[in-house]
Motif scaffolding. Sequence first.
Motif, PDB file in Angstrom:
ATOM      1  N   PHE A   1      12.620  -3.092  -3.814  1.00  0.00           N
ATOM      2  CA  PHE A   1      11.881  -3.929  -2.858  1.00  0.00           C
ATOM      3  C   PHE A   1      11.421  -5.248  -3.461  1.00  0.00           C
TER       4      PHE A   1
ATOM      5  N   VAL B   1       4.974  -1.185  -2.002  1.00  0.00           N
ATOM      6  CA  VAL B   1       5.090  -1.309  -0.553  1.00  0.00           C
ATOM      7  C   VAL B   1       3.719  -1.167   0.108  1.00  0.00           C
TER       8      VAL B   1
ATOM      9  N   ILE C   1      12.169  -2.435   5.281  1.00  0.00           N
ATOM     10  CA  ILE C   1      11.502  -1.505   4.366  1.00  0.00           C
ATOM     11  C   ILE C   1      11.515  -0.088   4.927  1.00  0.00           C
TER      12      ILE C   1
END
Length: 321
Positions: A73, A134, A115
């Motif tokens: 990410f 996240v 995501i």
Amino acid sequence: HPDKVLPLVEVIFSSLVTGGARIDVSSQLTNGDGGANLLPSVTKHLKSSKGEVRGCAWRTLVVMAQLSGSGGFRSAELVTKAITDALTAGGAGGLTTSDLRSGGYAALEGMARHILSTMNANESSLREEDMAAVGKLADGALTALASCLPKDKAGGAAATADSAAPVAKEAGMNALLAWMQVSKRVRSTGERKGGYDKALDHLAEPTAKYTAKDGEFRFRIGCLLAPPSSTYLSTVAGLEGGTATGGEGFVESVLVDLIEKKEIARGLESIVDAAIKKHASSDAVPQIDGALAIYLLVLYRSARPSKGAALPAAAAKAVAA
């Protein structure tokens, strides 16, 4: 010239995404370690006076964020942070109008969808540090969205200029709900941080400060139950348009938080009472707010039968009718 270069950049990154390239472009998004500093070069065009350039900019940001290698990410982290900084910045450096914010909102929604999709596809292999990153992103995104959304009104220039372009108020709510889904995924147990709580405050506010004329209760709660269409995302590589919902379980879990943490039940009962009085004086006008409030009370009772909460007398009478 951005009118010519930016579309080419979008095409290049989009082709990498659609081609399934597992490359990490995060090192090229900033100028650290000799990177190409692509991120600020694209982000600045969210403030363009031209809608076409702004649209190209936010779509490019979403496809760049998808290129973090295998299940990572890092690119999404950098892009999300850049957008939330632009949303909350004032003056010349910020997205200070609804037309400018609409692109930032659309990009944030696209980021959240990416995501969620990545977590679904790689759930068994995600590392704790990935989930922590996240969670921090969701906290920042929700804080920025909850701060900006009250500034936006319904409709806007984007709605009249291009039916496929994001409209600030609707795109902002879609982004808020998408990041709430992310927050729920990374914190399925335990106390959530400030961003999620601020998002709940945004949803709860028109219940506590109910004014029928402003339409905010109907809009915010209506978006939770049936989010606006996100057709603008259908033009972004790697994503699908349409309407993004977290499913019935997500709606119920948010409703439980609203009633048990933000104590909106009394406000809902007041809205039902007001609707019944208006209906008694004139039954020609549908009392949509009252119907929504009753539905939420019934849904909560269904979701939390162990609480043993009976419907308020006015709501029970309306349901029986």
